[in-house]
Design a protein around this motif. Structure first.
Motif, PDB file in Angstrom:
ATOM      1  N   ALA A 182      -6.675  40.486  -0.541  1.00 40.60           N
ATOM      2  CA  ALA A 182      -7.504  39.664   0.340  1.00 40.60           C
ATOM      3  C   ALA A 182      -7.286  38.188   0.072  1.00 40.60           C
ATOM      4  O   ALA A 182      -6.795  37.797  -0.995  1.00 40.60           O
ATOM      5  N   VAL A 183      -7.657  37.380   1.060  1.00 41.58           N
ATOM      6  CA  VAL A 183      -7.541  35.930   0.937  1.00 41.58           C
ATOM      7  C   VAL A 183      -8.907  35.294   1.188  1.00 41.58           C
ATOM      8  O   VAL A 183      -9.675  35.789   2.029  1.00 41.58           O
ATOM      9  N   LEU A 184      -9.210  34.235   0.439  1.00 46.64           N
ATOM     10  CA  LEU A 184     -10.432  33.466   0.686  1.00 46.64           C
ATOM     11  C   LEU A 184      -9.990  32.129   1.270  1.00 46.64           C
ATOM     12  O   LEU A 184      -9.312  31.357   0.580  1.00 46.64           O
ATOM     13  N   ILE A 185     -10.326  31.858   2.515  1.00 49.09           N
ATOM     14  CA  ILE A 185      -9.893  30.608   3.146  1.00 49.09           C
ATOM     15  C   ILE A 185     -11.031  29.594   3.043  1.00 49.09           C
ATOM     16  O   ILE A 185     -12.062  29.717   3.713  1.00 49.09           O
ATOM     17  N   CYS A 186     -10.815  28.621   2.165  1.00 54.50           N
ATOM     18  CA  CYS A 186     -11.875  27.668   1.810  1.00 54.50           C
ATOM     19  C   CYS A 186     -11.415  26.238   2.009  1.00 54.50           C
ATOM     20  O   CYS A 186     -11.814  25.339   1.259  1.00 54.50           O
ATOM     21  N   THR A 187     -10.560  26.022   2.999  1.00 54.35           N
ATOM     22  CA  THR A 187     -10.143  24.661   3.344  1.00 54.35           C
ATOM     23  C   THR A 187     -11.217  24.029   4.222  1.00 54.35           C
ATOM     24  O   THR A 187     -12.175  24.696   4.636  1.00 54.35           O
ATOM     25  N   MET A 214      -9.976  39.212   4.783  1.00 57.52           N
ATOM     26  CA  MET A 214     -10.224  37.770   4.723  1.00 57.52           C
ATOM     27  C   MET A 214     -11.696  37.403   4.613  1.00 57.52           C
ATOM     28  O   MET A 214     -12.532  37.927   5.346  1.00 57.52           O
ATOM     29  N   LEU A 215     -11.965  36.489   3.677  1.00 57.09           N
ATOM     30  CA  LEU A 215     -13.258  35.804   3.670  1.00 57.09           C
ATOM     31  C   LEU A 215     -12.952  34.399   4.187  1.00 57.09           C
ATOM     32  O   LEU A 215     -12.159  33.676   3.579  1.00 57.09           O
ATOM     33  N   LEU A 216     -13.529  34.065   5.313  1.00 56.79           N
ATOM     34  CA  LEU A 216     -13.246  32.780   5.964  1.00 56.79           C
ATOM     35  C   LEU A 216     -14.508  31.938   5.938  1.00 56.79           C
ATOM     36  O   LEU A 216     -15.564  32.394   6.400  1.00 56.79           O
ATOM     37  N   GLU A 217     -14.396  30.722   5.409  1.00 53.35           N
ATOM     38  CA  GLU A 217     -15.581  29.867   5.390  1.00 53.35           C
ATOM     39  C   GLU A 217     -16.016  29.512   6.811  1.00 53.35           C
ATOM     40  O   GLU A 217     -15.211  29.475   7.728  1.00 53.35           O
ATOM     41  N   ALA A 226      -3.653  28.091  -3.501  1.00 55.08           N
ATOM     42  CA  ALA A 226      -2.969  26.965  -2.847  1.00 55.08           C
ATOM     43  C   ALA A 226      -3.940  25.799  -2.816  1.00 55.08           C
ATOM     44  O   ALA A 226      -5.086  25.960  -2.357  1.00 55.08           O
ATOM     45  N   GLU A 227      -3.521  24.664  -3.322  1.00 54.50           N
ATOM     46  CA  GLU A 227      -4.380  23.478  -3.398  1.00 54.50           C
ATOM     47  C   GLU A 227      -3.491  22.250  -3.594  1.00 54.50           C
ATOM     48  O   GLU A 227      -2.755  22.183  -4.576  1.00 54.50           O
ATOM     49  N   PRO A 228      -3.552  21.283  -2.659  1.00 47.86           N
ATOM     50  CA  PRO A 228      -2.691  20.101  -2.792  1.00 47.86           C
ATOM     51  C   PRO A 228      -3.080  19.166  -3.941  1.00 47.86           C
ATOM     52  O   PRO A 228      -2.206  18.504  -4.491  1.00 47.86           O
ATOM     53  N   SER A 229      -4.342  19.081  -4.302  1.00 47.61           N
ATOM     54  CA  SER A 229      -4.735  18.184  -5.401  1.00 47.61           C
ATOM     55  C   SER A 229      -4.255  18.774  -6.722  1.00 47.61           C
ATOM     56  O   SER A 229      -4.645  19.882  -7.104  1.00 47.61           O
ATOM     57  N   GLU A 230      -3.420  17.996  -7.410  1.00 43.33           N
ATOM     58  CA  GLU A 230      -2.836  18.490  -8.674  1.00 43.33           C
ATOM     59  C   GLU A 230      -3.894  18.783  -9.708  1.00 43.33           C
ATOM     60  O   GLU A 230      -3.824  19.788 -10.418  1.00 43.33           O
ATOM     61  N   ALA A 279      -8.869  24.965  -3.461  1.00 41.94           N
ATOM     62  CA  ALA A 279      -9.666  25.071  -4.697  1.00 41.94           C
ATOM     63  C   ALA A 279     -10.665  23.921  -4.773  1.00 41.94           C
ATOM     64  O   ALA A 279     -10.741  23.193  -5.756  1.00 41.94           O
ATOM     65  N   GLY A 280     -11.428  23.753  -3.686  1.00 40.75           N
ATOM     66  CA  GLY A 280     -12.480  22.740  -3.668  1.00 40.75           C
ATOM     67  C   GLY A 280     -13.789  23.376  -4.115  1.00 40.75           C
ATOM     68  O   GLY A 280     -13.808  24.307  -4.922  1.00 40.75           O
ATOM     69  N   GLU A 281     -14.889  22.883  -3.544  1.00 43.34           N
ATOM     70  CA  GLU A 281     -16.218  23.369  -3.951  1.00 43.34           C
ATOM     71  C   GLU A 281     -16.369  24.867  -3.702  1.00 43.34           C
ATOM     72  O   GLU A 281     -16.754  25.631  -4.568  1.00 43.34           O
ATOM     73  N   ARG A 282     -16.038  25.286  -2.495  1.00 40.18           N
ATOM     74  CA  ARG A 282     -16.280  26.681  -2.110  1.00 40.18           C
ATOM     75  C   ARG A 282     -15.294  27.633  -2.779  1.00 40.18           C
ATOM     76  O   ARG A 282     -15.676  28.680  -3.300  1.00 40.18           O
ATOM     77  N   GLY A 283     -14.015  27.259  -2.727  1.00 43.87           N
ATOM     78  CA  GLY A 283     -13.001  28.122  -3.329  1.00 43.87           C
ATOM     79  C   GLY A 283     -13.278  28.336  -4.814  1.00 43.87           C
ATOM     80  O   GLY A 283     -13.191  29.471  -5.327  1.00 43.87           O
ATOM     81  N   THR A 284     -13.645  27.265  -5.497  1.00 40.46           N
ATOM     82  CA  THR A 284     -13.942  27.357  -6.924  1.00 40.46           C
ATOM     83  C   THR A 284     -15.165  28.228  -7.166  1.00 40.46           C
ATOM     84  O   THR A 284     -15.206  29.026  -8.103  1.00 40.46           O
ATOM     85  N   GLY A 285     -16.157  28.059  -6.313  1.00 41.05           N
ATOM     86  CA  GLY A 285     -17.406  28.825  -6.481  1.00 41.05           C
ATOM     87  C   GLY A 285     -17.189  30.326  -6.297  1.00 41.05           C
ATOM     88  O   GLY A 285     -17.625  31.129  -7.127  1.00 41.05           O
TER      89      GLY A 285
END
Ligand code: NAD
Length: 422
Positions: free
Chosen positions: A72-77, A96-99, A35-39, A11-17
């Protein structure tokens, strides 16, 4: 029809967008797990999308361990964390949408494509430039034959002085061992765009370029390791306080400020500039990304192209000139001019304005265009709606790897064809 259900990984820049698009189009898509490690990011994202606690995990493996939760999954790591989740979620049957970049090396990209094809799922790579109204208009003109046969191409990516400093000197993509090469990070879009517009991948490449300016050798006399301590900061175009404080003062809350701070206050920003990577002197970083590069490409059928990426510009849209046997096209990312050799008349085409070609502005309509196409493909089962599928994306990644080999070794590289082997 029920909206397409999505899992967001990162859930960084891309995932959020991308997720924001789903929120704006609740009839088309809904995010059901993250899934996002930053609380901080995870909690904010889960609240925005109404995701229950048991579907908000700290690591993608947790979600993958629960079988298939969505369509579907968006992979934005980040760049080096694409292959593992891509293969795991493909095996679970997720579309899958893969960055981009698919992965940091050629073998890993091939393994991802093999996993996708084995699972029979759909893949859209984050080549957002293919999906802008501007690109659609350029491609339509090329395909109409108005320009005749394209013989030469001139394409420029003016990265911009502050964007280079932010992302490729101080930021995530400053080092190829941590992320990927500059050409892959920024300009896989450009080589992919040329392939898309010309309708075929290039056959051979050469390339030159280096990291020349953002090095210790160019550090001004009196410069400190951090801008906040620097006596010559006022005279430096790359000053971090000037960039980020300016954005904060103007009410900026999105990219690039959101990469620097989680909290948009002067105190949080000062803290980030004092202790974090984005307050460092651009001449005292641990960077190796090139700051200017040129790639020469030869396409089957003899068309040639040059591509230049440079840090040393104001920034803005990519600019392109296509030289055909019957006409010339000039594009500045917003407006397209077509000059016809027969009539000697010039035609002006202005596709619907869709914002600047950056993360903050949704890449000129490309982010929305990709989400629109991807969710429609998943919804209908029509994979032709995806313009950045596995094979064409792999082909343009192979061109990038070959260009980088050419730059490093001083060679002319033949781009290997996609063999279909994983
Ligand atoms: N298509 C484009 O135009 C475009 C533009 C910018 C970036 N990108 C690419 O998108 C990708 C993401 O970039 P970004 O700027 O959003 O990065 P980011 O750092 O903002 O986001 C990545 C997120 O992944 C999270 N993460 C780390 N480990 C994780 C794990 N185990 N499980 C789940 N999440 C995890 C991080 O905490 C972070 O929040 C990169 O590969 C980047 O190169 C593409």
């Amino acid at each position: 029809m029920a909206p397409v259900s999505l899992v967001v990984i990162g859930a960084g820049e891309r995932g959020t967008g991308y997720a924001r698009w789903a929120r704006r189009h609740p009839d088309r898509a809904s995010v059901v797990a993250v899934a996002e490690p930053s609380e901080v990011r995870r909690a904010r994202f889960a609240a925005e999308h109404g995701i229950p606690a048991q579907h908000a995990a700290a690591d993608w493996r947790e979600l993958a361990g629960r079988g298939r939760l969505a369509d579907a999954v968006l992979i934005c790591t980040q760049d080096r964390m694409h292959e593992e989740p891509a293969r795991a979620f493909a095996a679970l049957g997720y579309h899958m949408l893969l960055e981009k970049p698919m992965a940091a090396d050629e073998a890993a990209c091939r393994r991802i494509v093999a996993a996708i094809e084995r699972a029979g799922v759909m893949l859209a790579v984050g080549h957002v430039m293919r999906y802008t109204p501007y690109t659609r208009a350029v491609k339509e003109i090329v395909e109409s034959g108005q320009l005749g046969d394209i013989m030469s191409v001139e394409h420029l990516e003016p990265v911009g002085f502050w964007h280079q400093a932010h992302s490729y000197v101080r930021g995530h993509w400053r080092r190829s061992d941590l992320a990927t090469t500059m050409l892959m990070a920024k300009s896989c879009h450009d080589l992919d765009w040329l392939q898309h517009v010309l309708g075929q991948p290039p056959a051979r490449v050469s390339s030159f370029g280096s990291l020349t300016h953002f090095t210790a050798a160019n550090r001004p006399a009196g410069a400190a390791d951090r801008c906040l301590d620097c006596s010559v900061e006022a005279a430096c175009p790359y000053s971090a306080p000037r960039l980020y404080r300016g954005l904060l003062d103007r009410g900026g809350r999105g990219w690039p400020l959101s990469v620097v701070v989680d909290e948009f206050t002067p105190a949080a920003l000062d803290d980030a500039l004092r202790y974090g990577p984005y307050g460092r002197c651009v001449y005292a970083c641990d960077n190796d990304a090139v700051d200017h590069q040129v790639v020469a490409l030869e396409f089957p059928g003899a068309a040639t192209a040059t591509f230049t990426m440079t840090a040393f510009s104001q920034g803005g849209h990519r600019r392109t000139r296509l030289f055909g046997t019957r006409g010339e096209l000039t594009g500045d990312g917003e407006t397209i001019r077509v000059y016809d050799f027969l009539t000697r008349a010039e035609r002006l085409i202005t596709p619907a304005p869709a914002g600047a070609m950056n993360v903050a502005d949704g890449h000129g309509g490309g982010d929305a265009g990709l989400m629109d196409a991807f969710t429609a493909a998943v919804d209908t089962g029509n994979r032709d709606l995806i313009m950045s599928g596995p094979r064409e994306s792999l082909a343009s990644h192979l061109a990038v790897f070959a260009a980088e080999r050419a730059r490093l070794n001083g060679t002319v590289e033949t781009i290997p064809p996609y063999s279909g082997q994983g």
